[in-house]
Design a protein around this motif. Structure first.
Motif, PDB file in Angstrom:
ATOM      1  N   THR A 192      51.198  47.877  36.915  1.00  0.00           N
ATOM      2  CA  THR A 192      50.940  46.686  35.996  1.00  0.00           C
ATOM      3  C   THR A 192      51.834  45.410  36.365  1.00  0.00           C
ATOM      4  N   ALA A 193      52.688  45.665  37.508  1.00  0.00           N
ATOM      5  CA  ALA A 193      53.530  44.455  37.826  1.00  0.00           C
ATOM      6  C   ALA A 193      52.753  43.405  38.689  1.00  0.00           C
ATOM      7  N   GLY A 194      53.052  42.286  38.169  1.00  0.00           N
ATOM      8  CA  GLY A 194      52.294  41.039  38.768  1.00  0.00           C
ATOM      9  C   GLY A 194      53.386  39.850  38.492  1.00  0.00           C
ATOM     10  N   LEU A 195      52.819  38.607  38.672  1.00  0.00           N
ATOM     11  CA  LEU A 195      53.556  37.401  38.642  1.00  0.00           C
ATOM     12  C   LEU A 195      54.232  37.425  37.113  1.00  0.00           C
ATOM     13  N   ASP A 196      53.353  37.792  36.178  1.00  0.00           N
ATOM     14  CA  ASP A 196      54.016  37.514  34.897  1.00  0.00           C
ATOM     15  C   ASP A 196      55.078  38.447  34.437  1.00  0.00           C
ATOM     16  N   ASP A 197      55.236  39.577  35.350  1.00  0.00           N
ATOM     17  CA  ASP A 197      56.359  40.464  35.125  1.00  0.00           C
ATOM     18  C   ASP A 197      57.498  40.127  35.936  1.00  0.00           C
ATOM     19  N   VAL A 198      57.306  39.138  36.866  1.00  0.00           N
ATOM     20  CA  VAL A 198      58.595  39.065  37.866  1.00  0.00           C
ATOM     21  C   VAL A 198      60.167  38.809  37.023  1.00  0.00           C
TER      22      VAL A 198
END
Length: 420
Positions: free
Chosen positions: A206-212
């Protein structure tokens, strides 16, 4: 009284019995601060000398043709970059930031400058996509999911931009950025080109730009613990989110996305090695959850320029034994919390035999005990003695708590990065 070299001596005030030890500790702290200031001063002096030399010549000069491609060998990229003049490098950063910003083998400072120039354009891309989705009425479920993704990416990009501009804490370097799909980012805290120890952290599902921002916070906590354990030594931590992480369990059940990430992680680590100033630094690669599979497959199939590998909360790393990962088994480390549900990630054939987990409801004590042996979804548990690596302790903090301040796993990760 503190002299210009950082030495402390008693002043006119009365000297107490504690003054000696206190003065010694303060002297050490001041010397560490002076060393850090000296390193910053030398770097600034070198850059100013380059700028003053450029002021007496052409400020921007186009380089000759023959740019390296994005998949080029980092050693060749480094040699190409070193052969350019300062004016040619500036031209490339200004006119081709998308190329420079993603090239492994280009020094950290230049990649950071190039990627910062792209921040505005990347935000505009997301805003344009949001406008397009908002104009669609009625919206399908896919479009609604896309709108939520864009909103999350915009929020993550905003927080990342604020962190890049923050004056406090270790300086952040933007080494990669993309907004397509779930988004990607590579961010370093501290300059890996001059740090004696460098951690590369690969997040999982689920890691993505929102999780950075959150994932960068995990890297920052390891870096902070390293600083506490070795205050006089320069360390850097890199969040490497340059792959398409699985979004759902049915995607995470297959190793395809981890295999696809292998070449990029290999090139990135090679790039860290060739751009490092002075003697090689100690490089550690840490994978969490599905990210541990990314690290394991990259090490197994492509090799990683690393002195230590660390797996936390792993469902298996795609290798039957630590010896397959290309490092001495003593430099392959793993930890799994006693209450981490990743222990339930049983091999597919075993899940079928047990009725797809029907025999052991997720979260039950029986399920955790059943998952305590060595076989997991993607191969042997790297935290099992039979895998042939080394382990470090973790408290009962579940699947995502390895970075909690009171978890011994945080101290364990920091000590591995420091080589202690």
């Amino acid at each position: 009284v503190v002299d210009r070299h950082g030495m402390i001596s008693p002043g006119r005030a009365a000297v107490t019995e504690r003054a000696g030890p206190a003065a010694a500790g303060a002297t050490a702290a001041i010397r560490a601060a002076l060393d850090l200031a000296g390193a910053a001063d030398r770097e600034a002096a070198a850059r100013l000398a380059e700028l003053s030399g450029a002021a007496r010549s052409t400020w921007l000069t186009p380089p000759p043709p023959g740019r390296p491609g994005p998949d080029a060998d980092p050693a060749l990229v480094r040699a190409w970059w070193a052969g350019l003049t300062a004016a040619q490098r500036r031209w490339l950063v200004v006119h081709e930031p998308a190329r420079v910003g993603r090239l492994d083998g280009v020094p950290t400072a230049a990649r950071d400058q190039a990627n910062r120039l792209l921040l505005g354009a990347r935000r505009d891309d997301l805003l344009a996509e949001r406008r397009r989705l908002l104009e669609r009425v009625p919206r399908t479920a896919v479009e609604l999911a896309g709108l939520l993704r864009v909103e999350g990416a915009l929020a993550g990009l905003g927080e990342l931009t604020a962190r890049l501009a923050a004056p406090e804490g270790p300086r952040a370097y933007l080494l990669g950025l993309a907004t397509a799909g779930e988004g990607r980012a590579v961010v370093a805290l501290g300059n890996p080109d001059r740090s004696a120890r460098v951690l590369t952290y690969v997040p999982g599902m689920t890691a993505g730009l929102d999780d950075v921002p959150g994932e960068l916070g995990r890297a920052a906590r390891v870096l902070s613990r390293c600083t506490a354990l070795a205050p006089g030594e320069e360390t850097a931590a890199v969040l490497w989110l340059d792959y398409d992480a699985p979004d759902f369990l049915h995607e995470a059940a297959w190793p395809g996305q981890a295999r696809d990430a292998g070449p990029a992680l290999h090139r990135f680590q090679e790039g860290l090695r060739v751009t490092h100033d002075g003697p090689p630094g100690r490089q550690t690669v840490l994978g969490h959850s599905y990210g541990s599979l990314v690290v394991g497959i990259a090490a197994r199939d492509h090799g990683l320029a690393a002195d230590a590998l660390v797996f936390v909360g792993s469902p298996g790393v795609g290798a039957a034994h630590a010896a397959e990962l290309g490092l001495p088994p003593g430099q392959v480390w793993a930890s799994t919390a006693p209450d981490d549900l990743i222990r339930l990630a049983r091999p597919p054939d075993e899940l079928v035999r047990s009725g797809l987990l029907g025999a052991f409801p997720p979260g039950s004590a029986a399920g955790l005990v059943a998952g305590a042996d060595r076989e997991l979804w993607f191969g042997p548990d790297p935290a099992h003695p039979g895998f042939g690596g080394r382990t470090f302790a973790s408290g009962r903090h579940g699947h995502t708590g390895y970075w909690e301040a009171d978890n011994p796993a945080l101290d364990g990760m920091a000590r591995i990065v420091l080589g202690r």
